[in-house]
Design a protein around this motif. Structure first.
Motif, PDB file in Angstrom:
ATOM      1  N   PHE A  50       0.876  -1.169   0.000  1.00 43.17           N
ATOM      2  CA  PHE A  50       0.000   0.000   0.000  1.00 43.17           C
ATOM      3  C   PHE A  50       0.913   1.218   0.000  1.00 43.17           C
ATOM      4  O   PHE A  50       1.732   1.397   0.905  1.00 43.17           O
ATOM      5  CB  PHE A  50      -0.929  -0.008   1.213  1.00 43.17           C
ATOM      6  CG  PHE A  50      -1.941  -1.114   1.149  1.00 43.17           C
ATOM      7  CD1 PHE A  50      -3.085  -0.972   0.380  1.00 43.17           C
ATOM      8  CD2 PHE A  50      -1.734  -2.302   1.808  1.00 43.17           C
ATOM      9  CE1 PHE A  50      -4.012  -2.001   0.290  1.00 43.17           C
ATOM     10  CE2 PHE A  50      -2.646  -3.338   1.739  1.00 43.17           C
ATOM     11  CZ  PHE A  50      -3.783  -3.185   0.970  1.00 43.17           C
ATOM     12  N   ASP A  74      -4.787   4.078   2.893  1.00 44.62           N
ATOM     13  CA  ASP A  74      -5.606   4.357   1.716  1.00 44.62           C
ATOM     14  C   ASP A  74      -5.600   3.085   0.868  1.00 44.62           C
ATOM     15  O   ASP A  74      -4.628   2.785   0.185  1.00 44.62           O
ATOM     16  CB  ASP A  74      -5.023   5.535   0.939  1.00 44.62           C
ATOM     17  CG  ASP A  74      -5.764   5.826  -0.349  1.00 44.62           C
ATOM     18  OD1 ASP A  74      -6.745   5.126  -0.671  1.00 44.62           O
ATOM     19  OD2 ASP A  74      -5.347   6.764  -1.056  1.00 44.62           O
ATOM     20  N   VAL A  75      -6.697   2.324   0.953  1.00 45.76           N
ATOM     21  CA  VAL A  75      -6.750   1.009   0.317  1.00 45.76           C
ATOM     22  C   VAL A  75      -6.637   1.115  -1.206  1.00 45.76           C
ATOM     23  O   VAL A  75      -6.108   0.215  -1.860  1.00 45.76           O
ATOM     24  CB  VAL A  75      -8.037   0.264   0.735  1.00 45.76           C
ATOM     25  CG1 VAL A  75      -8.077  -1.131   0.156  1.00 45.76           C
ATOM     26  CG2 VAL A  75      -8.116   0.176   2.256  1.00 45.76           C
ATOM     27  N   VAL A  78      -3.326   0.375  -3.318  1.00 47.37           N
ATOM     28  CA  VAL A  78      -2.783  -0.974  -3.485  1.00 47.37           C
ATOM     29  C   VAL A  78      -1.940  -1.024  -4.761  1.00 47.37           C
ATOM     30  O   VAL A  78      -2.310  -0.461  -5.790  1.00 47.37           O
ATOM     31  CB  VAL A  78      -3.901  -2.046  -3.500  1.00 47.37           C
ATOM     32  CG1 VAL A  78      -4.819  -1.897  -4.697  1.00 47.37           C
ATOM     33  CG2 VAL A  78      -3.325  -3.443  -3.435  1.00 47.37           C
ATOM     34  N   ARG A  90      -9.090  -3.284  -6.509  1.00 51.96           N
ATOM     35  CA  ARG A  90      -9.849  -2.145  -5.976  1.00 51.96           C
ATOM     36  C   ARG A  90     -11.346  -2.334  -6.156  1.00 51.96           C
ATOM     37  O   ARG A  90     -12.123  -2.064  -5.248  1.00 51.96           O
ATOM     38  CB  ARG A  90      -9.412  -0.853  -6.676  1.00 51.96           C
ATOM     39  CG  ARG A  90      -8.088  -0.328  -6.265  1.00 51.96           C
ATOM     40  CD  ARG A  90      -7.792   1.017  -6.943  1.00 51.96           C
ATOM     41  NE  ARG A  90      -6.379   1.278  -6.904  1.00 51.96           N
ATOM     42  CZ  ARG A  90      -5.545   1.099  -7.926  1.00 51.96           C
ATOM     43  NH1 ARG A  90      -5.999   0.709  -9.100  1.00 51.96           N
ATOM     44  NH2 ARG A  90      -4.263   1.340  -7.786  1.00 51.96           N
ATOM     45  N   LEU A  94     -11.633  -5.274  -2.867  1.00 52.97           N
ATOM     46  CA  LEU A  94     -11.540  -4.299  -1.780  1.00 52.97           C
ATOM     47  C   LEU A  94     -12.690  -3.293  -1.759  1.00 52.97           C
ATOM     48  O   LEU A  94     -12.930  -2.676  -0.730  1.00 52.97           O
ATOM     49  CB  LEU A  94     -10.195  -3.553  -1.870  1.00 52.97           C
ATOM     50  CG  LEU A  94      -8.966  -4.447  -1.707  1.00 52.97           C
ATOM     51  CD1 LEU A  94      -7.699  -3.659  -2.008  1.00 52.97           C
ATOM     52  CD2 LEU A  94      -8.916  -5.054  -0.318  1.00 52.97           C
ATOM     53  N   THR A  96     -13.043  -0.235  -2.935  1.00 51.15           N
ATOM     54  CA  THR A  96     -12.492   0.989  -2.373  1.00 51.15           C
ATOM     55  C   THR A  96     -13.431   2.188  -2.498  1.00 51.15           C
ATOM     56  O   THR A  96     -13.305   3.136  -1.727  1.00 51.15           O
ATOM     57  CB  THR A  96     -11.143   1.337  -3.029  1.00 51.15           C
ATOM     58  OG1 THR A  96     -11.314   1.477  -4.434  1.00 51.15           O
ATOM     59  CG2 THR A  96     -10.117   0.263  -2.739  1.00 51.15           C
ATOM     60  N   HIS A  99     -15.367   1.426   0.706  1.00 48.73           N
ATOM     61  CA  HIS A  99     -14.500   1.249   1.882  1.00 48.73           C
ATOM     62  C   HIS A  99     -13.089   1.753   1.553  1.00 48.73           C
ATOM     63  O   HIS A  99     -12.172   0.959   1.323  1.00 48.73           O
ATOM     64  CB  HIS A  99     -14.431  -0.225   2.281  1.00 48.73           C
ATOM     65  CG  HIS A  99     -15.758  -0.862   2.493  1.00 48.73           C
ATOM     66  ND1 HIS A  99     -16.570  -0.562   3.561  1.00 48.73           N
ATOM     67  CD2 HIS A  99     -16.425  -1.778   1.757  1.00 48.73           C
ATOM     68  CE1 HIS A  99     -17.685  -1.270   3.484  1.00 48.73           C
ATOM     69  NE2 HIS A  99     -17.621  -2.014   2.387  1.00 48.73           N
ATOM     70  N   GLU A 101     -10.767   3.173   3.301  1.00 48.69           N
ATOM     71  CA  GLU A 101      -9.718   3.194   4.313  1.00 48.69           C
ATOM     72  C   GLU A 101      -9.684   1.897   5.113  1.00 48.69           C
ATOM     73  O   GLU A 101     -10.713   1.346   5.485  1.00 48.69           O
ATOM     74  CB  GLU A 101      -9.979   4.366   5.271  1.00 48.69           C
ATOM     75  CG  GLU A 101      -8.949   4.538   6.351  1.00 48.69           C
ATOM     76  CD  GLU A 101      -9.279   5.714   7.263  1.00 48.69           C
ATOM     77  OE1 GLU A 101      -9.013   6.862   6.863  1.00 48.69           O
ATOM     78  OE2 GLU A 101      -9.814   5.479   8.368  1.00 48.69           O
ATOM     79  N   ALA A 102      -8.492   1.436   5.396  1.00 46.54           N
ATOM     80  CA  ALA A 102      -8.262   0.380   6.379  1.00 46.54           C
ATOM     81  C   ALA A 102      -7.566   1.057   7.557  1.00 46.54           C
ATOM     82  O   ALA A 102      -6.932   2.108   7.393  1.00 46.54           O
ATOM     83  CB  ALA A 102      -7.396  -0.730   5.809  1.00 46.54           C
ATOM     84  N   LEU A 125     -10.990  -3.488   7.840  1.00 44.87           N
ATOM     85  CA  LEU A 125     -10.802  -3.636   6.400  1.00 44.87           C
ATOM     86  C   LEU A 125     -12.145  -3.975   5.797  1.00 44.87           C
ATOM     87  O   LEU A 125     -12.883  -4.797   6.351  1.00 44.87           O
ATOM     88  CB  LEU A 125      -9.790  -4.750   6.102  1.00 44.87           C
ATOM     89  CG  LEU A 125      -9.563  -5.108   4.628  1.00 44.87           C
ATOM     90  CD1 LEU A 125      -8.886  -3.945   3.893  1.00 44.87           C
ATOM     91  CD2 LEU A 125      -8.715  -6.370   4.507  1.00 44.87           C
ATOM     92  N   HIS A 126     -12.477  -3.333   4.686  1.00 45.95           N
ATOM     93  CA  HIS A 126     -13.722  -3.650   3.977  1.00 45.95           C
ATOM     94  C   HIS A 126     -14.943  -3.426   4.873  1.00 45.95           C
ATOM     95  O   HIS A 126     -15.946  -4.125   4.778  1.00 45.95           O
ATOM     96  CB  HIS A 126     -13.653  -5.096   3.464  1.00 45.95           C
ATOM     97  CG  HIS A 126     -14.581  -5.383   2.334  1.00 45.95           C
ATOM     98  ND1 HIS A 126     -15.662  -6.210   2.469  1.00 45.95           N
ATOM     99  CD2 HIS A 126     -14.573  -4.967   1.051  1.00 45.95           C
ATOM    100  CE1 HIS A 126     -16.300  -6.303   1.326  1.00 45.95           C
ATOM    101  NE2 HIS A 126     -15.646  -5.545   0.447  1.00 45.95           N
TER     102      HIS A 126
END
Length: 189
Positions: A50, A74-75, A78, A90, A94, A96, A99, A101-102, A125-126
């Motif tokens: 990331f 910031d997912v 990736v 993405r 994920l 994104t 979602h 942000e992790a 996450l997610h």
């Protein structure tokens, strides 16, 4: 009398517990990394990272159990070194857009007999938050050549993707677990 009071004041200064110092994770100059790897259909390993994350932590070498860390990822950043796959991750895995942000927020640190730390916290996450434990090794600390003070840590952990509500049916049975490697260097504020 004045000498006695002065001596007591000086000696008590050395018995007071050290205070935890606050650090910002050095992502600006790329001295911190969040890398991952996962098996690709059971044939090989796919690795990535990331690129965009930020965080802060407090650390006191005399009382490491009082340490704290908070990291936001910031997912969408990736990066597996293949743009088409990154877009697929993405959008299909994920999500994104929904979602973006992790996050990892520590809940406790435990000093281990071998000098390592066991960092426990909540990993989101997610849109799903689960407890996570990360064994952490202190790499070093001290003054840097630019007049600052730094401390660095390394940790590795893993998690099951499905636990975070991510559909892995197309990945194959050997591609269920993600292995994370965290290399964190902080600059004292």
């Amino acid at each position: 009398m004045k000498k006695t009071i002065f001596a007591l004041a000086i000696s008590s200064a050395f018995v007071l517990p050290a205070q935890a110092a606050d650090y910002v994770i050095d992502t600006e100059k790329a001295h911190a990394f969040i890398d991952f790897r996962i098996q690709h259909l059971g044939f090989s390993w796919m690795s990535g990272r990331f690129n965009d994350f930020e965080g802060t932590f407090s650390y006191d070498a005399e009382n490491p159990e009082a340490s704290k860390i908070d990291v936001k990822i910031d997912v969408a950043s990736v990066d597996t070194n293949f743009a088409e796959r990154d877009k697929h991750l993405r959008e299909q895995f994920l999500n994104t857009a929904k979602h973006p942000e992790a996050r990892f927020t520590s809940t406790s640190f435990e000093q281990q007999a071998d000098g390592t730390l066991l960092m426990k916290g909540d990993f989101t996450l997610h849109g799903v938050t689960k407890p996570m434990t990360i064994p952490v090794e202190k790499i070093g600390e001290g003054e840097d050549p630019w007049g600052g003070y730094r401390v660095g840590f390394h940790g590795e952990t893993s998690f099951i993707i499905e636990d975070y509500g991510i559909d892995v049916s197309k990945l194959g049975p050997s591609s269920q677990e993600v292995f994370l490697t965290l290399s964190i260097e902080g600059i004292r504020k």
